[in-house]
Design a protein around this motif. Sequence first.
Motif, PDB file in Angstrom:
ATOM      1  N   ASP A  94      -9.515   2.062  -5.746  1.00 39.79           N
ATOM      2  CA  ASP A  94      -9.314   2.144  -7.409  1.00 39.79           C
ATOM      3  C   ASP A  94      -8.862   2.774  -8.714  1.00 39.79           C
ATOM      4  O   ASP A  94      -9.599   3.876  -7.847  1.00 39.79           O
ATOM      5  CB  ASP A  94     -10.511   0.765  -7.780  1.00 39.79           C
TER       6      ASP A  94
ATOM      7  N   VAL B 209      -5.201   4.630  -1.293  1.00 47.35           N
ATOM      8  CA  VAL B 209      -5.254   4.382   0.514  1.00 47.35           C
ATOM      9  C   VAL B 209      -6.813   5.194   0.389  1.00 47.35           C
ATOM     10  O   VAL B 209      -6.933   6.633   0.579  1.00 47.35           O
ATOM     11  CB  VAL B 209      -4.256   4.183   1.060  1.00 47.35           C
ATOM     12  N   GLN B 210      -7.906   4.298   1.357  1.00 42.08           N
ATOM     13  CA  GLN B 210      -8.475   4.890   2.324  1.00 42.08           C
ATOM     14  C   GLN B 210      -8.082   4.231   3.560  1.00 42.08           C
ATOM     15  O   GLN B 210      -7.763   2.328   3.709  1.00 42.08           O
ATOM     16  CB  GLN B 210     -10.202   4.383   1.344  1.00 42.08           C
TER      17      GLN B 210
ATOM     18  N   LYS C 297      -9.697  -0.769   9.350  1.00 40.71           N
ATOM     19  CA  LYS C 297      -8.847  -0.748   8.014  1.00 40.71           C
ATOM     20  C   LYS C 297      -8.341  -0.382   6.659  1.00 40.71           C
ATOM     21  O   LYS C 297      -8.383   0.882   6.868  1.00 40.71           O
ATOM     22  CB  LYS C 297     -10.534  -1.612   6.938  1.00 40.71           C
ATOM     23  N   LEU C 298      -7.384  -0.703   6.146  1.00 37.90           N
ATOM     24  CA  LEU C 298      -6.886   0.203   4.964  1.00 37.90           C
ATOM     25  C   LEU C 298      -6.779  -1.184   3.745  1.00 37.90           C
ATOM     26  O   LEU C 298      -6.583  -1.923   3.354  1.00 37.90           O
ATOM     27  CB  LEU C 298      -5.378   0.376   5.221  1.00 37.90           C
ATOM     28  N   ALA C 299      -7.421  -0.307   2.664  1.00 39.03           N
ATOM     29  CA  ALA C 299      -7.000  -0.863   1.360  1.00 39.03           C
ATOM     30  C   ALA C 299      -6.447   0.191  -0.041  1.00 39.03           C
ATOM     31  O   ALA C 299      -6.822   1.418   0.132  1.00 39.03           O
ATOM     32  CB  ALA C 299      -8.648  -0.757   1.011  1.00 39.03           C
ATOM     33  N   ALA C 300      -6.369  -0.242  -0.882  1.00 42.67           N
ATOM     34  CA  ALA C 300      -6.373   0.371  -2.149  1.00 42.67           C
ATOM     35  C   ALA C 300      -7.272   0.887  -3.317  1.00 42.67           C
ATOM     36  O   ALA C 300      -8.296   0.299  -3.035  1.00 42.67           O
ATOM     37  CB  ALA C 300      -5.472  -0.264  -2.676  1.00 42.67           C
TER      38      ALA C 300
ATOM     39  N   LEU D  72       0.346  -1.398  -0.506  1.00 40.98           N
ATOM     40  CA  LEU D  72      -0.026   0.250   0.279  1.00 40.98           C
ATOM     41  C   LEU D  72       0.392   1.686   0.049  1.00 40.98           C
ATOM     42  O   LEU D  72       0.372   2.060  -0.493  1.00 40.98           O
ATOM     43  CB  LEU D  72      -0.534   0.186   1.723  1.00 40.98           C
TER      44      LEU D  72
END
Length: 247
Positions: A247, A232-233, A242-245, A227
């Motif tokens: 799109d 990222v959010q 939580k972390l996620a890329a 990441l």
Amino acid sequence: MSAQVDYAQAGELKFGQVGIANLRVRTLDVAQLVAEMRERVQRAPNLFARAAVVLDFGGLLQAPGVDEAHALVTGLREAGVLPVALAYGTKEIDALSQQLGLPLLAKFRAQYERSDTTPAPAPASAPAPTPPPPVTAVAPGLIQTAPVRSGQQVYAEQRDLTVLATVGAGAEVLADGSIHIYGALRGRALAGAQGNESARIFCREFHAELVAVAGQYKVLEDIPAALHGKPVQVWLEHGQLKLAALD
């Protein structure tokens, strides 16, 4: 002729939002608390070493004794952090702060006083007509156009924060709502600063020293390398950060 007196102030005193760690004690186990903080300092020394910490005993059934509290303060200092105040709570906490020689943090004082105040029951009477619901004014989000540089802090009270530039290393951005960063995030970002668990953090280029939502945090060392440098959010899900890329 009398000498002219210079009334210019040598120091300017201001009160404002302070980004400071709050250690809420849930179990008064001095050895375990000290070990946990020492481990945090070792994992992220640039972030936690000599960090100012407020001790919050509001999670305990009763205030600790002065000897236990003093042992905790001493142990935390040896672990590498600096207890600087107690969070306001009860009369016992007030007395404890005086015995320890530590102040009560005003930010927490108002919060506790509001929660401890119970309105008196109204006398029985004929039901009054139902008033119309109040109109709630929604403050517009705060927009920061300039880069937030090392040592600077930007706080959006009761609203979202949008940063159109970079948040540099050693800088800090806070919001009671969500945070949107359209540049690189290299410092610290804390959303939901007053406990809003639905707040989120969005950034275009993730290198954050620390991110937090409603007090739940992660440091860069805890975040997958995949990441780093990506859009990222960050959000809370069932109390977990939580972390996620993006799109």
